[in-house]
Design a protein around this motif. Structure first.
Motif, PDB file in Angstrom:
ATOM      1  N   MET A   5     -17.386  59.848   7.797  1.00  0.00           N
ATOM      2  CA  MET A   5     -17.057  59.912   9.226  1.00  0.00           C
ATOM      3  C   MET A   5     -17.355  61.295   9.813  1.00  0.00           C
ATOM      4  O   MET A   5     -16.502  61.934  10.414  1.00  0.00           O
ATOM      5  CB  MET A   5     -15.590  59.532   9.412  1.00  0.00           C
ATOM      6  N   GLU A  48     -16.910  46.181  15.180  1.00  0.00           N
ATOM      7  CA  GLU A  48     -15.467  46.088  14.940  1.00  0.00           C
ATOM      8  C   GLU A  48     -14.749  46.519  16.203  1.00  0.00           C
ATOM      9  O   GLU A  48     -15.302  47.227  17.051  1.00  0.00           O
ATOM     10  CB  GLU A  48     -15.058  46.955  13.746  1.00  0.00           C
ATOM     11  N   LYS A  49     -13.503  46.048  16.363  1.00  0.00           N
ATOM     12  CA  LYS A  49     -12.710  46.508  17.508  1.00  0.00           C
ATOM     13  C   LYS A  49     -11.296  46.820  17.051  1.00  0.00           C
ATOM     14  O   LYS A  49     -10.326  46.419  17.680  1.00  0.00           O
ATOM     15  CB  LYS A  49     -12.748  45.476  18.632  1.00  0.00           C
ATOM     16  N   LEU A  50     -11.197  47.560  15.963  1.00  0.00           N
ATOM     17  CA  LEU A  50      -9.889  47.967  15.457  1.00  0.00           C
ATOM     18  C   LEU A  50      -9.166  48.756  16.534  1.00  0.00           C
ATOM     19  O   LEU A  50      -9.762  49.568  17.225  1.00  0.00           O
ATOM     20  CB  LEU A  50     -10.048  48.831  14.208  1.00  0.00           C
ATOM     21  N   ALA A  51      -7.864  48.504  16.660  1.00  0.00           N
ATOM     22  CA  ALA A  51      -7.038  49.166  17.672  1.00  0.00           C
ATOM     23  C   ALA A  51      -7.650  49.024  19.066  1.00  0.00           C
ATOM     24  O   ALA A  51      -7.455  49.855  19.931  1.00  0.00           O
ATOM     25  CB  ALA A  51      -6.844  50.641  17.313  1.00  0.00           C
ATOM     26  N   LYS A  74     -22.052  54.795  12.537  1.00  0.00           N
ATOM     27  CA  LYS A  74     -21.118  54.160  13.461  1.00  0.00           C
ATOM     28  C   LYS A  74     -21.340  54.710  14.862  1.00  0.00           C
ATOM     29  O   LYS A  74     -21.544  55.918  15.028  1.00  0.00           O
ATOM     30  CB  LYS A  74     -19.683  54.494  13.032  1.00  0.00           C
TER      31      LYS A  74
ATOM     32  N   TRP B  20      -0.441  51.541  15.427  1.00  0.00           N
ATOM     33  CA  TRP B  20      -1.633  51.793  16.241  1.00  0.00           C
ATOM     34  C   TRP B  20      -2.234  53.146  15.912  1.00  0.00           C
ATOM     35  O   TRP B  20      -3.451  53.300  15.812  1.00  0.00           O
ATOM     36  CB  TRP B  20      -1.278  51.658  17.728  1.00  0.00           C
ATOM     37  N   VAL B  23      -4.070  52.788  12.557  1.00  0.00           N
ATOM     38  CA  VAL B  23      -5.355  52.100  12.634  1.00  0.00           C
ATOM     39  C   VAL B  23      -6.403  53.001  13.263  1.00  0.00           C
ATOM     40  O   VAL B  23      -7.540  53.086  12.795  1.00  0.00           O
ATOM     41  CB  VAL B  23      -5.228  50.800  13.460  1.00  0.00           C
ATOM     42  N   ASP B  24      -6.010  53.723  14.306  1.00  0.00           N
ATOM     43  CA  ASP B  24      -6.957  54.613  14.968  1.00  0.00           C
ATOM     44  C   ASP B  24      -7.419  55.703  14.008  1.00  0.00           C
ATOM     45  O   ASP B  24      -8.601  56.028  13.942  1.00  0.00           O
ATOM     46  CB  ASP B  24      -6.310  55.229  16.207  1.00  0.00           C
ATOM     47  N   GLN B  27      -9.797  54.192  11.470  1.00  0.00           N
ATOM     48  CA  GLN B  27     -11.105  53.900  12.055  1.00  0.00           C
ATOM     49  C   GLN B  27     -11.931  55.176  12.212  1.00  0.00           C
ATOM     50  O   GLN B  27     -13.147  55.152  12.158  1.00  0.00           O
ATOM     51  CB  GLN B  27     -10.927  53.209  13.417  1.00  0.00           C
ATOM     52  N   HIS B  28     -11.240  56.304  12.422  1.00  0.00           N
ATOM     53  CA  HIS B  28     -11.957  57.559  12.580  1.00  0.00           C
ATOM     54  C   HIS B  28     -12.071  58.324  11.268  1.00  0.00           C
ATOM     55  O   HIS B  28     -12.229  59.544  11.271  1.00  0.00           O
ATOM     56  CB  HIS B  28     -11.308  58.402  13.673  1.00  0.00           C
ATOM     57  N   CYS B  93      -4.597  49.206  22.696  1.00  0.00           N
ATOM     58  CA  CYS B  93      -4.273  48.250  21.636  1.00  0.00           C
ATOM     59  C   CYS B  93      -3.586  47.020  22.212  1.00  0.00           C
ATOM     60  O   CYS B  93      -3.864  45.884  21.824  1.00  0.00           O
ATOM     61  CB  CYS B  93      -3.356  48.900  20.605  1.00  0.00           C
ATOM     62  N   ALA B  96      -6.066  44.813  23.951  1.00  0.00           N
ATOM     63  CA  ALA B  96      -6.916  44.094  23.007  1.00  0.00           C
ATOM     64  C   ALA B  96      -6.165  42.904  22.415  1.00  0.00           C
ATOM     65  O   ALA B  96      -6.724  41.822  22.234  1.00  0.00           O
ATOM     66  CB  ALA B  96      -7.374  45.037  21.898  1.00  0.00           C
ATOM     67  N   TYR B 142      -4.660  40.960  12.508  1.00  0.00           N
ATOM     68  CA  TYR B 142      -4.770  41.932  11.420  1.00  0.00           C
ATOM     69  C   TYR B 142      -6.235  42.213  11.072  1.00  0.00           C
ATOM     70  O   TYR B 142      -6.647  43.361  10.910  1.00  0.00           O
ATOM     71  CB  TYR B 142      -4.012  41.430  10.187  1.00  0.00           C
ATOM     72  N   ARG B 143      -7.033  41.152  10.991  1.00  0.00           N
ATOM     73  CA  ARG B 143      -8.418  41.311  10.585  1.00  0.00           C
ATOM     74  C   ARG B 143      -9.238  42.021  11.665  1.00  0.00           C
ATOM     75  O   ARG B 143     -10.021  42.916  11.379  1.00  0.00           O
ATOM     76  CB  ARG B 143      -9.009  39.932  10.299  1.00  0.00           C
ATOM     77  N   GLU B 144      -9.053  41.614  12.913  1.00  0.00           N
ATOM     78  CA  GLU B 144      -9.925  42.134  13.965  1.00  0.00           C
ATOM     79  C   GLU B 144      -9.406  43.428  14.578  1.00  0.00           C
ATOM     80  O   GLU B 144     -10.187  44.298  14.946  1.00  0.00           O
ATOM     81  CB  GLU B 144     -10.100  41.078  15.061  1.00  0.00           C
ATOM     82  N   LEU B 145      -8.105  43.517  14.727  1.00  0.00           N
ATOM     83  CA  LEU B 145      -7.553  44.693  15.407  1.00  0.00           C
ATOM     84  C   LEU B 145      -6.894  45.668  14.436  1.00  0.00           C
ATOM     85  O   LEU B 145      -6.589  46.797  14.799  1.00  0.00           O
ATOM     86  CB  LEU B 145      -6.552  44.273  16.490  1.00  0.00           C
ATOM     87  N   GLY B 146      -6.608  45.210  13.230  1.00  0.00           N
ATOM     88  CA  GLY B 146      -6.171  46.133  12.183  1.00  0.00           C
ATOM     89  C   GLY B 146      -4.685  46.382  12.066  1.00  0.00           C
ATOM     90  O   GLY B 146      -4.270  47.171  11.244  1.00  0.00           O
ATOM     91  N   PHE B 147      -3.843  45.749  12.895  1.00  0.00           N
ATOM     92  CA  PHE B 147      -2.399  45.975  12.747  1.00  0.00           C
ATOM     93  C   PHE B 147      -1.668  44.654  12.520  1.00  0.00           C
ATOM     94  O   PHE B 147      -2.226  43.588  12.744  1.00  0.00           O
ATOM     95  CB  PHE B 147      -1.817  46.730  13.949  1.00  0.00           C
TER      96      PHE B 147
END
Lengths: 87, 417
Positions: A5, A48-51, A74, B20, B23-24, B27-28, B93, B96, B142-147
């Motif tokens: 990342m 992907e659209k996490l969070a 990414k 949240w 997950v953020d 993702q980063h 979040c 979404a 959980y799968r798409e948004l991660g929480f």
């Protein structure tokens, strides 16, 4: 592959009817020197659209220091930034 | 209600702010999931906003409670990880999640930033058995948004909300009326919606310790001791509640308050905070198209003693100056000179703002005032809220507008189902 990342400087094209295509990017090496890597092939793209944050993930292939490597880039739509995600 | 029974889902995000944030971070590129270590989301102690807003499940094992000070939390768990709140992330979040839920029903109600009611009645044809659909929704989030979320299923909003609270995280629970004696009644009465710190001791004095005790209690006695609230919770304990899943009910009041980084000890500074809060309150009133007939000022002293006074206005208003003037006069009557740590201004008794009743005793320049308020609002919306401000705030270190709008737009907690 390991999660890195790391933000990268990117040259990409943005076609009028599609999603951005990465071509080559510049990344700071461990010793601080800049290294430019050309994207030889994009194997596939996922999203992907996490969070609730949309990101495009590109599985790519390049020749780095004489060896062929597969890695992931990414693109964060919200901030328009590119990252070397995994290598 | 007659006919077939409704099916209501209550979707509740597990440790919302913390999940949240986790997950953020993942993702980063973070390697550590803060949901798996003792961690909390907390305000900035230097600005005296230092309380726990959300906690991870490992943090819960150290008896850390939401709402306690970060100082107390650190004493319980020295290695505690603390992260600042990020409201823009939470809104994203929440949006979404709502987008995903809209695929399952046209009838949704955002109850707060992390809780949603969904009316699943008649949706079996499209998505199958409610339990399976709930599992599908939970897994997709959980799968798409991660929480992770908890989903409670029942035939009304109250029971669905009680069900989603049973055991966490990442679970689906049902609480249909026939399951009440087995699943709801053994719980302590404090767990019931609308039974809080004030009501619970009163019920204990009546020998009511579980929700079942309350359900079997004599409604006449409850009415006598607790007025209409007694009947309401008696009905709730029996699972009776029948409000439709709908948009958030119209607002009842508009208010902002601020905990101040230092103790306010002089009148002039206090008045500046009142003005700063009135600016925000009046702007939000005008934006929502309401006039207020009531102004409330609330104060919290250095030693955490809170009190408030209110006053009816002769005519309804949305003018910053009139709300500020009322707030100042209430404040001057109530304040005893003690150091203040928090000040709040609230406008209530709202009426529709499309017509305005004037009074002979109002200042004669109300049209000019109104035009000025409109011009200020326009400038602030277009160029930013700090583009125009009252000269009194120059070099004062006090913000010309105080109060987050965001939290009010998605209420943290509400007594209206």
């Amino acid at each position: 592959m390991k999660v890195l990342m790391k933000p990268v400087d990117m040259i990409a094209t943005y076609p009028r009817d599609g999603l951005p295509i990465p071509h080559k990017y510049r990344i700071a090496d461990t010793d601080g020197t800049a290294r430019v890597i050309k994207v030889d092939r994009i194997l596939y793209r996922t999203e992907e659209k996490l969070a609730g944050n949309r990101m495009l993930i590109y599985r790519c292939q390049s020749t780095i220091a004489g060896t062929q490597r597969v890695y992931e880039l990414k693109y964060e739509l919200n901030t328009c930034r590119w990252f070397l995600y995994k290598m | 209600m007659t006919g077939e029974r409704k099916i209501i889902f209550h979707i509740d995000v597990n440790s919302a702010y913390l999940s949240w944030e986790a997950v953020d971070q993942l993702q980063h590129g973070a390697s550590l999931d803060i949901r798996t270590i003792p961690a909390v989301i907390g305000g900035n102690p230097e600005k005296r906003h230092g309380i726990v807003l959300a906690k991870s499940i490992p943090a819960k094992k150290y008896q850390i409670k939401t709402g306690e000070t970060l100082y107390a939390a650190r004493l319980k768990c020295p290695g505690l990880a603390i992260f600042p709140p990020r409201y823009d992330l939470y809104v994203r979040c929440s949006e979404a999640m709502l987008d995903l839920l809209r695929e399952y029903s046209p009838s949704l109600q955002r109850y707060s930033i992390d809780e949603v009611f969904l009316d699943y009645t008649h949706m079996e044809k499209h998505f199958g058995d409610p339990r399976e659909a709930a599992h599908q929704i939970k897994d997709r989030i959980y799968r798409e948004l991660g929480f992770t979320v908890n989903i409670g299923i029942s035939s009304n909003k109250l029971l669905a909300k009680m069900a989603s609270d049973f055991s966490k995280p990442n679970k689906v629970h049902t609480l249909f009326p026939e399951e009440i004696p087995e699943k709801l009644w053994p719980l302590p009465v404090e767990d019931l919606f609308m039974v809080g710190r004030a009501t619970a001791p009163k019920l204990h004095r009546l020998g009511i310790y579980t929700i079942g005790d309350l359900a079997r209690a004599d409604p006449a006695l409850l009415k006598k001791r607790l007025k209409s609230h007694g009947l309401l919770i008696w009905n709730y304990a029996n699972g009776r509640e029948d409000s439709p899943v709908g948009d958030f009910p119209g607002i009842k009041s508009v208010g902002n308050s601020s905990t101040i980084a230092f103790d306010v000890e002089d009148r002039k500074t206090a008045h500046m905070f009142l003005l700063s809060l009135s600016e925000m309150v009046a702007m939000r009133l005008r934006n929502a198209g309401y006039l207020a007939r009531l102004v409330v000022v609330s104060l919290k002293s250095q030693d955490f003693f809170s009190y408030s006074h209110q006053r009816q206005l002769y005519t309804a208003t949305d003018s910053t100056n009139r709300i500020y003037a009322a707030a100042v006069s209430i404040f001057d009557e109530m304040w005893q000179g003690e150091p203040l740590r928090a000040i709040g201004v609230r406008a209530g008794a709202l009426v529709d703002g499309s017509l305005q009743q004037l009074s002979l005793f109002d200042p004669g320049d109300w049209l000019k005032q109104r035009a000025m308020d409109a011009a200020v609002d326009k400038i602030r919306t277009k160029y930013g809220s700090n583009m125009i401000m009252r000269a009194v705030f120059l070099h004062s270190g006090i913000k010309p507008l105080t109060g987050g709008v965001w939290e009010e737009d998605y209420p943290m907690m509400s007594s209206l189902l």
